[in-house]
Design a protein around this motif. Sequence first.
Motif, PDB file in Angstrom:
ATOM      1  N   PRO A 200      49.600  -2.050  18.467  1.00 57.54           N
ATOM      2  CA  PRO A 200      47.817  -2.880  18.029  1.00 57.54           C
ATOM      3  C   PRO A 200      48.437  -3.238  16.603  1.00 57.54           C
ATOM      4  N   ARG A 201      49.370  -3.217  16.087  1.00 53.80           N
ATOM      5  CA  ARG A 201      49.888  -4.056  14.526  1.00 53.80           C
ATOM      6  C   ARG A 201      49.764  -5.649  14.912  1.00 53.80           C
ATOM      7  N   TRP A 202      50.324  -6.066  16.185  1.00 54.67           N
ATOM      8  CA  TRP A 202      50.889  -7.140  16.287  1.00 54.67           C
ATOM      9  C   TRP A 202      48.949  -7.857  16.392  1.00 54.67           C
ATOM     10  N   GLY A 203      48.512  -8.495  15.468  1.00 57.29           N
ATOM     11  CA  GLY A 203      47.237  -9.234  16.148  1.00 57.29           C
ATOM     12  C   GLY A 203      46.753 -10.041  17.404  1.00 57.29           C
ATOM     13  N   ARG A 204      47.412 -10.476  17.854  1.00 59.60           N
ATOM     14  CA  ARG A 204      47.358 -11.590  19.164  1.00 59.60           C
ATOM     15  C   ARG A 204      47.195 -10.397  19.658  1.00 59.60           C
ATOM     16  N   VAL A 205      47.390  -9.017  19.983  1.00 58.30           N
ATOM     17  CA  VAL A 205      47.168  -7.849  21.400  1.00 58.30           C
ATOM     18  C   VAL A 205      45.709  -8.719  21.519  1.00 58.30           C
ATOM     19  N   SER A 206      44.769  -9.240  20.458  1.00 58.76           N
ATOM     20  CA  SER A 206      43.363  -9.659  20.854  1.00 58.76           C
ATOM     21  C   SER A 206      43.358 -10.672  21.815  1.00 58.76           C
ATOM     22  N   GLU A 207      44.242 -10.936  22.308  1.00 54.42           N
ATOM     23  CA  GLU A 207      44.309 -12.809  22.568  1.00 54.42           C
ATOM     24  C   GLU A 207      44.828 -12.683  23.966  1.00 54.42           C
ATOM     25  N   GLY A 208      45.567 -11.500  24.147  1.00 53.42           N
ATOM     26  CA  GLY A 208      45.900 -11.064  25.507  1.00 53.42           C
ATOM     27  C   GLY A 208      45.280 -10.619  26.477  1.00 53.42           C
ATOM     28  N   SER A 209      46.539  -9.959  27.424  1.00 54.84           N
ATOM     29  CA  SER A 209      45.726  -9.013  28.288  1.00 54.84           C
ATOM     30  C   SER A 209      45.761  -7.241  28.728  1.00 54.84           C
ATOM     31  N   GLY A 210      46.802  -7.070  27.141  1.00 51.60           N
ATOM     32  CA  GLY A 210      47.291  -5.968  26.932  1.00 51.60           C
ATOM     33  C   GLY A 210      48.375  -5.197  27.727  1.00 51.60           C
ATOM     34  N   GLU A 211      48.322  -4.043  28.397  1.00 54.06           N
ATOM     35  CA  GLU A 211      49.699  -3.588  28.018  1.00 54.06           C
ATOM     36  C   GLU A 211      50.594  -3.505  29.316  1.00 54.06           C
ATOM     37  N   ASP A 212      49.722  -3.929  30.604  1.00 58.88           N
ATOM     38  CA  ASP A 212      50.251  -3.516  31.923  1.00 58.88           C
ATOM     39  C   ASP A 212      50.975  -4.713  32.418  1.00 58.88           C
ATOM     40  N   PRO A 213      52.007  -5.057  33.331  1.00 61.34           N
ATOM     41  CA  PRO A 213      52.336  -6.617  33.017  1.00 61.34           C
ATOM     42  C   PRO A 213      51.661  -6.621  34.809  1.00 61.34           C
ATOM     43  N   PHE A 214      51.530  -5.487  35.771  1.00 62.97           N
ATOM     44  CA  PHE A 214      50.919  -5.678  36.825  1.00 62.97           C
ATOM     45  C   PHE A 214      49.488  -6.197  37.086  1.00 62.97           C
ATOM     46  N   LEU A 215      48.441  -5.228  36.014  1.00 65.99           N
ATOM     47  CA  LEU A 215      46.710  -5.676  35.307  1.00 65.99           C
ATOM     48  C   LEU A 215      47.662  -7.815  35.123  1.00 65.99           C
ATOM     49  N   GLY A 216      48.201  -7.757  34.226  1.00 66.83           N
ATOM     50  CA  GLY A 216      48.028  -9.421  33.129  1.00 66.83           C
ATOM     51  C   GLY A 216      48.671  -9.931  34.124  1.00 66.83           C
ATOM     52  N   SER A 217      49.165  -9.650  35.450  1.00 72.40           N
ATOM     53  CA  SER A 217      49.360 -11.147  36.806  1.00 72.40           C
ATOM     54  C   SER A 217      47.808 -11.501  37.270  1.00 72.40           C
ATOM     55  N   GLN A 218      47.181 -10.662  37.375  1.00 74.95           N
ATOM     56  CA  GLN A 218      46.245 -10.431  38.345  1.00 74.95           C
ATOM     57  C   GLN A 218      45.348 -11.709  37.381  1.00 74.95           C
ATOM     58  N   ILE A 219      45.242 -11.014  36.505  1.00 73.54           N
ATOM     59  CA  ILE A 219      44.397 -11.990  35.175  1.00 73.54           C
ATOM     60  C   ILE A 219      44.982 -13.121  35.148  1.00 73.54           C
ATOM     61  N   ALA A 220      46.363 -13.470  35.245  1.00 76.28           N
ATOM     62  CA  ALA A 220      46.538 -14.604  34.358  1.00 76.28           C
ATOM     63  C   ALA A 220      46.548 -15.850  35.820  1.00 76.28           C
ATOM     64  N   LYS A 221      46.703 -14.874  37.290  1.00 76.00           N
ATOM     65  CA  LYS A 221      46.330 -16.191  38.005  1.00 76.00           C
ATOM     66  C   LYS A 221      44.910 -16.158  37.847  1.00 76.00           C
ATOM     67  N   ALA A 222      43.907 -15.045  37.459  1.00 79.16           N
ATOM     68  CA  ALA A 222      42.710 -15.881  37.935  1.00 79.16           C
ATOM     69  C   ALA A 222      42.501 -17.001  36.686  1.00 79.16           C
ATOM     70  N   MET A 223      42.706 -17.300  35.643  1.00 74.17           N
ATOM     71  CA  MET A 223      42.188 -18.020  34.339  1.00 74.17           C
ATOM     72  C   MET A 223      42.505 -19.088  34.986  1.00 74.17           C
ATOM     73  N   VAL A 224      44.369 -19.147  35.247  1.00 76.09           N
ATOM     74  CA  VAL A 224      44.497 -20.781  35.331  1.00 76.09           C
ATOM     75  C   VAL A 224      43.316 -21.106  37.024  1.00 76.09           C
ATOM     76  N   LYS A 225      43.148 -20.339  38.090  1.00 73.19           N
ATOM     77  CA  LYS A 225      42.586 -20.417  39.140  1.00 73.19           C
ATOM     78  C   LYS A 225      40.972 -21.014  38.276  1.00 73.19           C
ATOM     79  N   GLY A 226      40.754 -20.547  37.528  1.00 75.42           N
ATOM     80  CA  GLY A 226      38.737 -20.641  36.719  1.00 75.42           C
ATOM     81  C   GLY A 226      39.816 -22.298  36.144  1.00 75.42           C
ATOM     82  N   TYR A 227      40.599 -22.400  35.473  1.00 78.94           N
ATOM     83  CA  TYR A 227      40.548 -23.459  34.683  1.00 78.94           C
ATOM     84  C   TYR A 227      40.930 -24.539  35.652  1.00 78.94           C
ATOM     85  N   GLN A 228      41.488 -24.876  36.569  1.00 78.78           N
ATOM     86  CA  GLN A 228      42.464 -25.883  37.182  1.00 78.78           C
ATOM     87  C   GLN A 228      41.635 -25.757  38.292  1.00 78.78           C
ATOM     88  N   GLY A 229      40.825 -24.983  39.349  1.00 79.42           N
ATOM     89  CA  GLY A 229      39.831 -25.090  40.398  1.00 79.42           C
ATOM     90  C   GLY A 229      41.321 -25.579  41.622  1.00 79.42           C
TER      91      GLY A 229
END
Length: 766
Positions: A167-196
């Motif tokens: 949490p010392r790293w400021g850009r932790v605010s811009e990501g989805s946290g510490e977990d690769p599984f949850l982060g992967s689900q969010i990555a897919k959702a964001m790409v789908k949301g932008y690109q349809g």
Amino acid sequence: MQYKIILVALSISALGYSQKKKAPKEVKIKPRTEFVSELMAKMTIGEKIGQLNLPTSGDITTGAPSNSNVAKNIEEGKVGGLFNIKSVQKIKEVQRIAVEKSRLKIPLIFGMDVIHGYETTFPIPLGLSCTWDMALIQRSAQIAAQEASADGINWTFSPMVDISRDPRWGRVSEGSGEDPFLGSQIAKAMVKGYQGNDLSNKNTILSCVKHFALYGAPEAGREYNTVDMSRIKMYNDYFPPYKAAVDAGVGSAMASFNVVDGIPATGNKWLMTDVLRKEWGFKGFVVTDYTGIPEMIDHGMGDLQTVSALALNAGIEMDMVGEGFLTTLKKSLKEKKVSIEQIDNAVRLILEAKYDLGLFQDPYKYCDENRAKTEIFTKSDRTEARNIAAQSLVLLKNNNQLLPLKKSGTIAVIGPLADAKENMAGTWSVATNMEKSISLVAGIKEAVGSTAKVLYAKGSNLDYDAAFEEKATMFGKTLHRDNRTKEELTKEALKIANQSDIIIAALGESAEMSGESSSRTNIEIPQSQKDLLQELLKTGKPVVLVLFTGRPLVLVQENETVPAILNAWFAGSEAGYAIADVLFGNVNPSGKLTATFPRTLGQVPIYYNQMNTGRPLANKEGKFEKFKSNYIDERNEPLFPFGYGLSYTSFEYSNLAISSKKMGINDKLKITVDIKNIGNYDGKEVVQLYIRDLVGSVSRPVKELKGFQKIFLKKGEKQKVSFEISIEELKFYNSDLKFVAESGLFEVFVGENSSTDKSINFELVK
């Protein structure tokens, strides 16, 4: 993407976009591969290199576009795209230069950091991730794409999927946290949301996954610093969200600033070619981060010509701002330091992206002024943003059910973040109209109407140090520093506190205390605010801490002394309304942490899915044991674990069961658990499933998130929740970097957060 037959009006110029000439009869535009090949055959080497150049809009935004230096380069075919230019009118003028004045009339692509919304701003990504709701997250990206595309933008530098455990790293605010599984689900959702489903639709935009790779793990938590880790850790913990975005069809990727295996990512062929393209099958183009190519000079990789060739050879297609490609590639080509095949491949990928966006059909498709007037910052978008923001808030503490509050009596709202609408959108909110954002005070006043009296005092400045506050309130996010003394500010705050029935303390970080280049060595609330909070607690009045933050903070003192803590992150343009919705019970909080909150900075980096040591601490009380893996001055456990978050109601877990105690490689196991709402409010719960591989060829984490469901239960309602486990949930990268599942015993945990001990075992048999 399948090829389509598209009708397009072509003029006698190369691609025929002039609006000054009458269009001849309609003809068919050719399929993408053929179309791009024919266009490239007409291009000079200078025009090809020009497509690889991505400058910022620069002086083009400050005067007549046609008179700027950037415009001259566009006219000469030396620019492939622009970023950080806003508004349909400006973009239309610049696009006209490209398609009417340049020789080949190739349209530009226009990018912007649309990170968590456009003018309608959603919670910062870390906050958004705490919804654990993929439909809401995807919807936020859809709305962002709708608004951005209505204002001329067709490319966003998002999602940022960097795993961070510091949490010392400021850009932790811009990501989805510490977990690769949850982060992967969010990555897919964001790409789908932008690109349809179709990039040629006018309301979708090209997505860009970043920062590839490992950017969230800098040494000492210091921005842009060295990253050094084993490849097995890369593949198991840090790579998965990037790969998930690629699997979801993301159209572009951005290289990170840091080194990977000692080589800057921007020039790392193993990373950009071997992993991204050959292993994962990425089909889009790779852009550098801002000046990423010339920054390799300071990494000690050579002069501008050398590092530019290094980047192209590694697999970089577009140079953001650095102009290394523009100024050196011709020379490197003559000297055979790069090949024409490499340049052609890069050009093709960029032209294909423009084709997919429909820009060759209509370069002005994103320049509809009517859309700009009717589809941005709409009432419906703001309503959705308010709802999503309310779902992101995390209730950290609520002694004696202090919350929700009644809309009656006198309410004191005190603190430097209470009336700070400029800060509500948080960091990386470049398109936000901060004047239209809703502050906490404004939201509370509207929520209670005439049924309660609301008093406000600032109470303290953000920090005692005015110079620090200036660094923490950049980009117009002022807190209007008060020049009165500490004593004067405190006296005013205590005066209204003593007149009130309840005190809401709005404290924490300002928006720019987190984000890029905002690393901190002290992750506590600033001392000026801690002092104010202690004075408010001395009044004996009940205090609710509404915490604003872009990172996990050390909150031990606050947790010990304050009866209720609501973590609001930075909830976006509708923050004040959303926070009030939760404070007064219109919305029952359901957010769950996606990043661990440490007890002290000395525990950092800290995360739930750690490896055991050979001498783990066995006792659960946190008591010190000599010759065990622990501290002599602090517990091992965090203050708030990953997945933690309270509700105004309570949920009871029971009857954890598994369909079989043995599993073959082609089998699927069913895990069930009963969840009952045993409290006094309807509410949502995030049911979390973790797996532990008890014996493996390499050490495995103590727990790994492998499933979750967000459910809604009415008061008194009971529901059976089911999870399915297949061989895929058991796989990991072994020491040979093979993705395998190994036979043996596994433990399954189901509960309300990562510290759950409700478990059941099974065996994988091959």
